[in-house]
Write a protein that holds these residues in place. Sequence first.
Motif, mmCIF file in Angstrom:
data_model
loop_
_atom_site.group_PDB
_atom_site.id
_atom_site.type_symbol
_atom_site.label_atom_id
_atom_site.label_comp_id
_atom_site.label_asym_id
_atom_site.label_seq_id
_atom_site.Cartn_x
_atom_site.Cartn_y
_atom_site.Cartn_z
ATOM 1 N N HIS A 81 -20.935 38.852 16.404
ATOM 2 C CA HIS A 81 -20.746 38.140 15.138
ATOM 3 C C HIS A 81 -19.292 37.751 14.916
ATOM 4 N N ARG A 82 -18.379 38.541 15.411
ATOM 5 C CA ARG A 82 -16.970 38.187 15.291
ATOM 6 C C ARG A 82 -16.683 36.905 16.069
ATOM 7 N N THR A 83 -17.216 36.822 17.275
ATOM 8 C CA THR A 83 -17.031 35.627 18.096
ATOM 9 C C THR A 83 -17.581 34.400 17.375
ATOM 10 N N ASP A 84 -18.753 34.539 16.792
ATOM 11 C CA ASP A 84 -19.357 33.430 16.052
ATOM 12 C C ASP A 84 -18.522 33.067 14.830
ATOM 13 N N LEU A 85 -18.015 34.059 14.125
ATOM 14 C CA LEU A 85 -17.213 33.806 12.935
ATOM 15 C C LEU A 85 -15.900 33.115 13.289
ATOM 16 N N VAL A 86 -15.269 33.519 14.365
ATOM 17 C CA VAL A 86 -14.037 32.862 14.819
ATOM 18 C C VAL A 86 -14.316 31.388 15.131
ATOM 19 N N ARG A 87 -15.460 31.118 15.777
ATOM 20 C CA ARG A 87 -15.832 29.736 16.082
ATOM 21 C C ARG A 87 -16.032 28.935 14.796
ATOM 22 N N ARG A 88 -16.757 29.516 13.831
ATOM 23 C CA ARG A 88 -17.020 28.804 12.571
ATOM 24 C C ARG A 88 -15.736 28.554 11.783
ATOM 25 N N ILE A 89 -14.800 29.514 11.830
ATOM 26 C CA ILE A 89 -13.517 29.324 11.153
ATOM 27 C C ILE A 89 -12.750 28.175 11.795
ATOM 28 N N ALA A 90 -12.748 28.120 13.127
ATOM 29 C CA ALA A 90 -12.052 27.033 13.832
ATOM 30 C C ALA A 90 -12.667 25.678 13.472
ATOM 31 N N GLU A 91 -13.992 25.631 13.398
ATOM 32 C CA GLU A 91 -14.659 24.381 13.005
ATOM 33 C C GLU A 91 -14.312 23.994 11.574
ATOM 34 N N ALA A 92 -14.267 24.969 10.691
ATOM 35 C CA ALA A 92 -13.918 24.685 9.289
ATOM 36 C C ALA A 92 -12.471 24.210 9.185
ATOM 37 N N ARG A 93 -11.572 24.814 9.960
ATOM 38 C CA ARG A 93 -10.164 24.374 9.945
ATOM 39 C C ARG A 93 -10.035 22.941 10.455
ATOM 40 N N ALA A 94 -10.761 22.617 11.509
ATOM 41 C CA ALA A 94 -10.726 21.253 12.043
ATOM 42 C C ALA A 94 -11.279 20.270 11.011
ATOM 43 N N SER A 95 -12.317 20.651 10.318
ATOM 44 C CA SER A 95 -12.873 19.793 9.273
ATOM 45 C C SER A 95 -11.882 19.619 8.138
ATOM 46 N N LEU A 96 -11.211 20.683 7.754
ATOM 47 C CA LEU A 96 -10.215 20.600 6.688
ATOM 48 C C LEU A 96 -9.058 19.701 7.110
ATOM 49 N N ASP A 97 -8.619 19.824 8.362
ATOM 50 C CA ASP A 97 -7.553 18.942 8.867
ATOM 51 C C ASP A 97 -7.968 17.481 8.791
ATOM 52 N N LEU A 98 -9.210 17.201 9.125
ATOM 53 C CA LEU A 98 -9.708 15.829 9.085
ATOM 54 C C LEU A 98 -9.726 15.298 7.646
ATOM 55 N N ILE A 99 -10.179 16.110 6.720
ATOM 56 C CA ILE A 99 -10.205 15.709 5.310
ATOM 57 C C ILE A 99 -8.790 15.520 4.788
ATOM 58 N N ASP A 100 -7.881 16.436 5.124
ATOM 59 C CA ASP A 100 -6.488 16.298 4.689
ATOM 60 C C ASP A 100 -5.865 15.031 5.250
ATOM 61 N N CYS A 101 -6.179 14.710 6.495
ATOM 62 C CA CYS A 101 -5.668 13.483 7.102
ATOM 63 C C CYS A 101 -6.132 12.265 6.315
ATOM 64 N N ALA A 102 -7.401 12.240 5.963
ATOM 65 C CA ALA A 102 -7.944 11.116 5.191
ATOM 66 C C ALA A 102 -7.300 11.036 3.812
ATOM 67 N N LEU A 103 -7.106 12.187 3.171
ATOM 68 C CA LEU A 103 -6.521 12.187 1.829
ATOM 69 C C LEU A 103 -5.051 11.792 1.825
ATOM 70 N N GLU A 104 -4.341 12.088 2.899
ATOM 71 C CA GLU A 104 -2.916 11.794 2.973
ATOM 72 C C GLU A 104 -2.620 10.419 3.567
ATOM 73 N N CYS A 105 -3.640 9.720 4.014
ATOM 74 C CA CYS A 105 -3.467 8.438 4.683
ATOM 75 C C CYS A 105 -3.043 7.359 3.688
ATOM 76 N N ASP A 106 -2.092 6.507 4.120
ATOM 77 C CA ASP A 106 -1.611 5.409 3.282
ATOM 78 C C ASP A 106 -2.481 4.160 3.397
ATOM 79 N N HIS A 107 -3.367 4.115 4.376
ATOM 80 C CA HIS A 107 -4.234 2.957 4.541
ATOM 81 C C HIS A 107 -5.248 2.894 3.402
ATOM 82 N N GLU A 108 -5.575 1.674 3.004
ATOM 83 C CA GLU A 108 -6.586 1.539 1.954
ATOM 84 C C GLU A 108 -7.928 2.075 2.437
ATOM 85 N N ASP A 109 -8.241 1.806 3.706
ATOM 86 C CA ASP A 109 -9.463 2.329 4.319
ATOM 87 C C ASP A 109 -9.026 3.306 5.412
#
Length: 132
Positions: A81-109
């Motif tokens: 379960h620890r291995t699975d949780l580490v994987r899920r945390i990494a996926e959540a961090r990558a998703s958060l990075d993607l959302i932050d990138c979109a929110l910080e982007c200067d492009h209209e789209d």
Amino acid sequence: MSIGEIAARFGLAPHVLRHWESVGLLSPSRVAGDRRRYGPDDLYRIAVILRAKEAGLSLDDVRRMMTSRDARRRRALLERHRTDLVRRIAEARASLDLIDCALECDHEDFSSCRHFQTMVEERVGLPAPPRA
């Protein structure tokens, strides 16, 4: 404490505690009229069950972990379960990075932003869309 008091304390419906009892996770004492009475040990077990569920363990795995007398089996279960949780945390961090990138982007789209597109490509392993 009564089932209602315990349920309210943990923000659970009473039927959840009854279910946990039916699958062998809890065994509160009984008083007159077959009413359940929960003590400090039960409070601790409920807290452990809730934390284990937050970590992604199924009720079956929680029961195995709490009832097994074999320390190696408990450890192996927790390591999986620890291995699975580490994987899920990494996926959540990558998703958060993607959302932050979109929110910080200067492009209209933001989806037309090359930096955003690169992050998506890296995340899903697809080639970049053709440039216009």
